[in-house]
Enzyme design. Structure first.
Site, PDB file in Angstrom:
ATOM      1  N   TYR A  17      -8.327   1.902   4.835  1.00 31.70           N
ATOM      2  CA  TYR A  17      -7.104   1.260   4.355  1.00 31.70           C
ATOM      3  C   TYR A  17      -5.932   1.942   5.036  1.00 31.70           C
ATOM      4  CZ  TYR A  17      -3.605  -0.219   0.847  1.00 31.70           C
ATOM      5  OH  TYR A  17      -2.513  -0.740   0.202  1.00 31.70           O
ATOM      6  N   TYR A 171     -10.037  -2.876  -9.237  1.00 33.08           N
ATOM      7  CA  TYR A 171      -9.782  -1.504  -8.765  1.00 33.08           C
ATOM      8  C   TYR A 171      -8.608  -0.872  -9.503  1.00 33.08           C
ATOM      9  CZ  TYR A 171      -8.530   2.426  -5.826  1.00 33.08           C
ATOM     10  OH  TYR A 171      -8.232   3.695  -5.400  1.00 33.08           O
ATOM     11  N   HIS A 172      -7.490  -1.564  -9.516  1.00 35.87           N
ATOM     12  CA  HIS A 172      -6.280  -0.974 -10.079  1.00 35.87           C
ATOM     13  C   HIS A 172      -6.292  -0.974 -11.605  1.00 35.87           C
ATOM     14  CE1 HIS A 172      -5.143  -2.108  -5.944  1.00 35.87           C
ATOM     15  NE2 HIS A 172      -4.590  -0.917  -5.980  1.00 35.87           N
ATOM     16  N   LYS A 540      11.968   4.473 -13.075  1.00 33.90           N
ATOM     17  CA  LYS A 540      11.225   4.285 -11.835  1.00 33.90           C
ATOM     18  C   LYS A 540      12.128   3.569 -10.824  1.00 33.90           C
ATOM     19  CE  LYS A 540       7.006   3.553 -11.189  1.00 33.90           C
ATOM     20  NZ  LYS A 540       6.800   4.862 -10.535  1.00 33.90           N
ATOM     21  N   ASP A 544       8.310   1.111  -6.045  1.00 27.09           N
ATOM     22  CA  ASP A 544       7.004   1.627  -6.451  1.00 27.09           C
ATOM     23  C   ASP A 544       6.638   1.104  -7.831  1.00 27.09           C
ATOM     24  OD1 ASP A 544       4.733   3.238  -7.001  1.00 27.09           O
ATOM     25  OD2 ASP A 544       6.028   4.784  -7.868  1.00 27.09           O
ATOM     26  N   HIS A 546       3.556   1.787  -9.404  1.00 29.37           N
ATOM     27  CA  HIS A 546       2.521   2.574 -10.066  1.00 29.37           C
ATOM     28  C   HIS A 546       3.147   3.312 -11.245  1.00 29.37           C
ATOM     29  CE1 HIS A 546       0.549   1.858  -6.179  1.00 29.37           C
ATOM     30  NE2 HIS A 546      -0.570   1.999  -6.851  1.00 29.37           N
TER      31      HIS A 546
END
Length: 672
Positions: A17, A171-172, A540, A544, A546
């Protein structure tokens, strides 16, 4: 009993990746990796590209080229795949909200090169649903987002039949805290929502619908509990087989195959003793390769140093070599499924299937996954699961080598170099991308651009499939920001629930109850001394998405007595400073994991000073190298926390002391 095969199985697609700085730099990296034996490409895009902004947008400041490659228009896409034959390459794009646009650029480039799009093979992740729950690169509300997913599926099934138009991505979800049961349930609920939406669109004839099911693929996570993870993948396959047969009436077994790619777990990679990440990655790879009938079709492995920063080309080579050793040196591919017949495996698979079906029924009873997202139910469940994991690490019930046990270590030679064992992004990359974008705008035909964008808007408003008009936009030279803004004008934008409004279990983890009681007393007494309850703003800034760390800090702070202001992701420095002023907070905590901490923190500090709030202490958390932490301290940041700082009780005690010190009170010190 399984017997030795007469013919060795072909290995899976091997990817890394990657993408950074610019299309030219990323192209060099791709061609280097392909020369080393990589068999497919996995493109990482930067945050402005993922969220539909041009490089010169104010919201893109500090983010260009940081977590992936910036793609602003078709010339960037051309540069990215320079000397790479599109009709011979299998290309995976980790792209979601702007997936239709990146796919349009890729198809448009193929057409411009004289390549029949029917020969293109690859994958667009294109799972916007999980973006509302984890990565945060959503743009539009769920309804229009589902429409964009359906449009790409309907278009590719007819015109790019070898393409996987959506990669349902659990996945996340695991990165956001999902248990194996939750990962199974929420991913499969997403797949059902997507297939139901495509069916309802009426664009695909009923007889052709099995071909739609065939093109659905998955992108999963595999953690360190590799036996359980291997069982999870077998469970995925069994549920998918039943679901596609009973719910969607797909008779051909080949079209019902559970096809998935994987990147093994990055959440469990550690900053302390990072050399231990090598064996973690290898063990996690076994989870998706040991069982032949649940084996991944494509694998990409993180680099050993991803918890520290951006991997170097050599680090990515090491990750590729791990795959190659397993595939070519071991005897794994010479046998049938070595787990068939195991009662232990069968029992665990059965347990996971039963748990997943129960949670699927729960979500369906609420109206499906979209309704469960809009109500905040799934986000709260994930935040709660992630909180439980962190509490287990704090208590020592969940042991992480080098983090909460076996911390004694010799200095690692792997991190001894002058570069700190990570690659630094080119500081000139952002301005270079802006310059190229502005030059591109001067060269294109403005009338063609306006006409193409109008066609896109018309298609969005009318319900027509947007892919044809998006490809026209690509060929006309439309930019990523122009495409994104045109659809924003039609669809609007979305801010989902934050998930931090979960009930806190007062039964604290073993050995920590006294510390939590002490923290609550410290917070209360400090508030009394200052004259009002302590208030924390968790912000935040930038693009981003996350938010796991920010959410856990917010939940913990509220648990120990802080009033917490947290409005979710993607805030400008101006919005954060304005909220700090209006809410009268005692501290601002910034969470940034995209590598843009230097630019964004400085901007927040400047905005606070402009509002006479220089006295409000600022702390920061994220993947922040030591030398950057020192620079932030010289700018006035009072504390910096990185992934090694897992103990939230200790962080809370530090925060109280910083607030006390800034208000003329003595520090209290370490918890007892």
């Amino acid at each position: 009993m399984a017997s030795v095969q007469s013919k060795r199985d072909q290995p899976w697609l091997m990817r890394t990746y990657s993408g950074h700085s610019s299309a030219k730099a990323s192209n060099t990296l791709y061609r280097t990796n392909l020369a080393k034996g990589q068999t497919g490409l996995s493109v990482a895009f930067d945050l402005p590209t993922q969220t539909g902004y041009d490089a010169d947008s104010p919201l893109a400041k500090g983010e260009v080229g940081k977590v992936g490659v910036p793609i602003s228009h078709i010339e960037d896409m051309d540069q990215l795949f320079d000397q790479i034959p599109l009709d011979q390459m299998n290309t995976s794009m980790t792209i979601n909200a702007t997936a239709a646009w990146m796919l349009a650029l890729y198809i448009g480039l193929a057409q411009r090169r004289g390549i029949d799009p029917r020969t293109l093979s690859g994958t667009t992740q294109n799972d916007i649903i999980k973006e509302y729950l984890s990565r945060g690169t959503y743009i539009y509300p769920p309804g229009p987002s589902m429409r964009l997913i359906a449009d790409t599926i309907n278009y590719t099934v007819k015109h790019v039949p070898k393409w996987n138009p959506t990669n349902i991505c659990s996945y996340h979800l695991q990165e956001a805290g999902a248990t194996p049961v939750q990962e199974l349930a929420y991913a499969l609920c997403t797949a059902m929502a997507v297939l139901d939406r495509v069916k309802a669109s009426g664009e695909i004839e009923p007889a052709a619908f099995p071909q739609v099911v065939e093109r659905i693929s998955f992108f999963v996570n595999a953690g360190i509990r590799f036996v359980e993870e291997c069982c999870k993948l077998r469970a995925f396959g069994e549920i998918w087989e039943d679901l596609t047969l009973t719910r969607y009436k797909v008779e051909d077994p080949k079209l019902r195959r559970f096809r998935y790619g994987v990147q093994v777990n990055s959440l469990g990679l550690t900053e302390p003793q990072p050399e231990n990440n090598v064996q973690r990655i290898v063990l996690e790879m076994l989870a998706v390769t040991l069982s032949k009938r649940a084996r991944a079709r494509a694998i990409q492995l993180p680099a050993w140093n991803e918890a520290m920063g951006l991997p170097r080309p050599w680090d990515q080579q090491w990750a590729l070599r791990m795959q190659q050793v397993l595939a070519f040196e071991t005897d794994l591919l010479e046998y049938g499924d070595i787990l068939d017949g195991s009662p232990v495996i069968a029992a665990k698979v059965k347990e996971l299937i039963e748990g997943a079906r129960k949670e699927i029924d729960n979500v369906e009873s609420q109206g499906g996954i979209i309704a469960a997202i809009e109500s905040g139910y799934i986000k709260r469940e994930l935040v709660g699961s992630h909180m439980n994991r962190l509490r287990a690490i704090e208590s020592g019930d969940l042991k992480i080598i080098g983090v909460n046990c076996f911390q004694e270590t010799a200095e690692s030679p792997l991190t001894a170099g002058s570069d700190g064992a990570i690659m630094k992004a080119d500081p000139a990359a952002e301005q270079g991308q802006i310059d190229r974008l502005r030059a591109h705008r001067t060269k294109r035909n403005d009338a063609d651009v306006r006409a193409a964008l109008q066609g896109l808007v018309d298609a969005a408003k009318s319900g027509e499939n947007v892919m044809a008009s998006s490809i026209r936009c690509a060929l006309a030279g439309v930019s990523t920001g122009e495409w994104g803004d045109s659809l924003r004008a039609v669809f609007g934008e979305f801010r989902p629930p934050t998930g931090i409004d979960i009930a806190i279990d007062n039964r604290e983890v073993l050995g920590k109850k006294d510390q939590v009681t002490e923290l609550r007393e410290r917070v209360a007494s400090t508030g009394s001394a200052i004259g009002r309850p302590l208030k924390l703003l968790v912000g935040k800034p930038g693009l981003d998405g996350h938010s796991n760390g920010a959410e856990q800090v917010a939940v913990k702070a509220r648990d120990v007595g802080f009033e917490v202001v947290y409005d979710g992701i993607r805030l400008t420095p101006q919005q954060i400073a304005q909220a700090a002023q209006e809410e009268g907070v005692h501290m601002v905590g910034l969470s940034i994991l995209s590598g843009s901490h230097m630019d964004l923190v400085q901007s927040v500090l400047q905005e606070l000073r402009s509002r006479d709030l220089a006295g409000v202490p600022v702390i920061a958390g994220g993947i922040i190298p030591a030398e950057d932490a020192e620079k932030l301290a010289t700018l006035g940041v009072r504390a910096v926390y990185t992934p090694k700082d897992f103990n939230l009780n200790t962080i809370m005690a530090d925060m109280v002391d910083v607030i006390r010190e800034c208000n003329g009170l003595n520090r209290i010190g370490s918890l007892h």
